[in-house]
Design a protein around this motif. Structure first.
Motif, PDB file in Angstrom:
ATOM      1  N   THR A  22       0.830  -1.202   0.000  1.00 15.34           N
ATOM      2  CA  THR A  22       0.000   0.000   0.000  1.00 15.34           C
ATOM      3  C   THR A  22       0.861   1.247   0.000  1.00 15.34           C
ATOM      4  OG1 THR A  22      -1.746  -1.176   1.210  1.00 15.34           O
ATOM      5  CG2 THR A  22      -1.823   1.235   1.242  1.00 15.34           C
ATOM      6  N   ALA A  23       1.873   1.257   0.855  1.00 12.23           N
ATOM      7  CA  ALA A  23       2.797   2.388   0.887  1.00 12.23           C
ATOM      8  C   ALA A  23       3.518   2.554  -0.447  1.00 12.23           C
ATOM      9  CB  ALA A  23       3.816   2.193   2.012  1.00 12.23           C
ATOM     10  N   LEU A  26       1.109   4.118  -3.144  1.00 18.18           N
ATOM     11  CA  LEU A  26       0.806   5.496  -2.769  1.00 18.18           C
ATOM     12  C   LEU A  26       2.017   6.397  -2.967  1.00 18.18           C
ATOM     13  CD1 LEU A  26      -1.318   4.832   0.419  1.00 18.18           C
ATOM     14  CD2 LEU A  26      -2.095   6.131  -1.564  1.00 18.18           C
ATOM     15  N   ASP A  27       3.185   5.915  -2.614  1.00 17.44           N
ATOM     16  CA  ASP A  27       4.411   6.691  -2.743  1.00 17.44           C
ATOM     17  C   ASP A  27       4.656   7.093  -4.195  1.00 17.44           C
ATOM     18  OD1 ASP A  27       6.816   7.908  -2.185  1.00 17.44           O
ATOM     19  OD2 ASP A  27       7.954   6.047  -2.049  1.00 17.44           O
ATOM     20  N   ILE A  74      -5.591   9.349   0.035  1.00 15.22           N
ATOM     21  CA  ILE A  74      -4.487   9.103   0.969  1.00 15.22           C
ATOM     22  C   ILE A  74      -5.028   8.755   2.343  1.00 15.22           C
ATOM     23  CG2 ILE A  74      -2.671  10.282   2.278  1.00 15.22           C
ATOM     24  CD1 ILE A  74      -1.769  11.604  -0.278  1.00 15.22           C
ATOM     25  N   THR A  78      -4.463   5.062   3.825  1.00 12.72           N
ATOM     26  CA  THR A  78      -3.364   5.098   4.783  1.00 12.72           C
ATOM     27  C   THR A  78      -3.826   4.958   6.219  1.00 12.72           C
ATOM     28  OG1 THR A  78      -2.100   6.553   3.301  1.00 12.72           O
ATOM     29  CG2 THR A  78      -1.374   6.428   5.587  1.00 12.72           C
ATOM     30  N   GLN A  79      -4.848   5.709   6.632  1.00  7.89           N
ATOM     31  CA  GLN A  79      -5.118   5.790   8.059  1.00  7.89           C
ATOM     32  C   GLN A  79      -6.583   5.674   8.465  1.00  7.89           C
ATOM     33  OE1 GLN A  79      -4.045  10.391   7.532  1.00  7.89           O
ATOM     34  NE2 GLN A  79      -4.193   9.836   9.678  1.00  7.89           N
ATOM     35  N   SER A  86      -6.583  -0.566   5.149  1.00  3.42           N
ATOM     36  CA  SER A  86      -5.705   0.598   5.238  1.00  3.42           C
ATOM     37  C   SER A  86      -4.336   0.206   5.767  1.00  3.42           C
ATOM     38  CB  SER A  86      -6.320   1.668   6.140  1.00  3.42           C
ATOM     39  OG  SER A  86      -6.302   1.262   7.501  1.00  3.42           O
ATOM     40  N   LEU A  87      -3.353   1.024   5.438  1.00  3.05           N
ATOM     41  CA  LEU A  87      -1.987   0.768   5.886  1.00  3.05           C
ATOM     42  C   LEU A  87      -1.930   0.675   7.413  1.00  3.05           C
ATOM     43  CD1 LEU A  87       1.148   2.576   4.480  1.00  3.05           C
ATOM     44  CD2 LEU A  87       0.899   2.177   6.908  1.00  3.05           C
ATOM     45  N   LEU A 124       0.258   8.919  12.626  1.00  2.43           N
ATOM     46  CA  LEU A 124      -1.037   9.009  11.960  1.00  2.43           C
ATOM     47  C   LEU A 124      -2.166   9.394  12.896  1.00  2.43           C
ATOM     48  CD1 LEU A 124      -0.764   5.959   9.511  1.00  2.43           C
ATOM     49  CD2 LEU A 124      -0.332   8.385   9.054  1.00  2.43           C
ATOM     50  N   ALA A 133       3.478  12.839   2.826  1.00  2.55           N
ATOM     51  CA  ALA A 133       3.173  11.432   2.606  1.00  2.55           C
ATOM     52  C   ALA A 133       4.382  10.639   2.110  1.00  2.55           C
ATOM     53  CB  ALA A 133       2.010  11.294   1.631  1.00  2.55           C
ATOM     54  N   TYR A 137       5.827   7.163   3.699  1.00  2.00           N
ATOM     55  CA  TYR A 137       5.817   5.889   2.970  1.00  2.00           C
ATOM     56  C   TYR A 137       7.231   5.322   2.834  1.00  2.00           C
ATOM     57  CZ  TYR A 137       1.062   7.316   1.790  1.00  2.00           C
ATOM     58  OH  TYR A 137      -0.244   7.722   1.854  1.00  2.00           O
TER      59      TYR A 137
END
Length: 321
Positions: A22-23, A26-27, A74, A78-79, A86-87, A124, A133, A137
């Motif tokens: 996931t990171a 997104l990165d 995001i 992510t959160q 989610s991450l 987070l 971000a 990541y």
């Protein structure tokens, strides 16, 4: 090994691999956002990530106005604690499973994963802004890599290691197939763009999201071509995120665990092997890359169901005795 222990080992690494993947996507998207063509809208750039992560329906439920924005995506991926994929929740579940099996993993592994969770949870507590971000990541990449490095150097190569490898490799294969399917659909060759800087950059972004850009360039000297990307990401047994490499690793992991009499796992794994054996890049494209990857994901899901039945559910009664 007790079924509940085996299952916790499997899900510990599967959730950790999911957080890293996931990171990763997104990165790359954050970087692409900064460098993308001015005509690209936020929806064009960020909706594909919802598809890759299987979060389209949840996003629509949370945002009924239908607008896709970088901040919303995001946050969700992510959160957002409403998103089970989610991450943040992936890291939480990895840590919870690690706590169950603390006596089966090394103290260094536990400390690394526990510190990763505590740091991520702290960072987070507030909304992660797009400009912060990429740094976050990158931190996730480094810490997950450190955990798996400690796994390689401190774990005995027995059943516990086998279940951990299965979790990580199954999740990796699933994500690789989803990334390639979604990105390829978006990047279907446009004759006007083939060979252009934009075309090269887009295909490069796909490879970077799989940490394969540099390795690809070392192997293929003729630039980035769709057929070569398919060969590299699907069939190259030396690339550690290819589908073929993951299935090879799953076979080795099952060898450490041992098959159960009348179990369904060996046949499900053999079906994955048959799907890859004999395939060629051109044959895959002629069949249809989406159809080929969709079949692979179906077979991978069947393998996961068989694994659950053979190892994690079948002997729960024995565990309780």
């Amino acid at each position: 090994m007790l079924s509940r222990i085996a299952e916790s080992l499997y899900w510990m690494t599967r959730h950790l691999e999911r957080a890293d993947n996931t990171a990763r996507v997104l990165d790359i998207n954050v970087v692409y956002m900064l460098e993308a063509d001015e005509g690209a809208t936020e929806e064009m750039q960020w909706r594909p990530l919802l598809t890759i992560m299987g979060a389209d329906e949840l996003y629509e439920e949370l945002h009924t106005d239908g607008r896709v924005t970088v901040q919303r995506v995001i946050h969700l991926l992510t959160q957002d604690r409403n998103n089970p994929g989610s991450l943040l929740l992936s890291l939480k579940l990895a840590r919870e499973n690690a706590r169950v099996v603390r006596d089966r993993i090394s103290s260094e592994m536990w400390e690394a994963l526990n510190e990763l969770w505590l740091s991520a949870d702290k960072h987070l507590k507030t909304t992660l802004q797009p400009w912060r971000a990429a740094e976050f990541y990158a931190f996730i990449h480094r810490q997950v890599a450190a955990f798996f490095g400690l796994t390689q150097s401190t774990m005995m190569r027995g059943q516990a290691y086998g279940f951990m490898a299965l979790g990580s490799l199954q999740e990796r294969a699933d994500m690789t197939a989803r990334i390639l399917d979604t990105r390829y659909h978006l990047l279907l060759p446009d004759l006007k763009l083939v060979g252009s800087p934009l075309d090269y950059y887009q295909w490069g972004a796909l490879l970077k999201s799989l940490s394969g850009f540099e390795a690809y360039r070392r192997k293929y000297q003729g630039g980035i071509r769709p057929i070569d990307v398919v060969e590299f990401v699907v069939l190259d047994t030396d690339f550690p995120r290819s589908l073929a490499y993951c299935v090879d690793g799953m076979e080795r992991a099952l060898g450490r665990i041992g098959s159960l009499p009348d179990g369904a796992v060996p046949e499900r794994l053999a079906a994955l092997r048959r799907h890859l054996d004999g395939a060629t890049p051109q044959g895959i494209l002629d069949l249809g890359l989406h159809e080929y990857l969709d079949d692979f994901l179906g077979l991978l899901a069947d393998f996961g169901t068989a694994l659950q039945s053979d190892y994690f559910e079948a002997h729960l009664g024995d565990d309780a005795q």
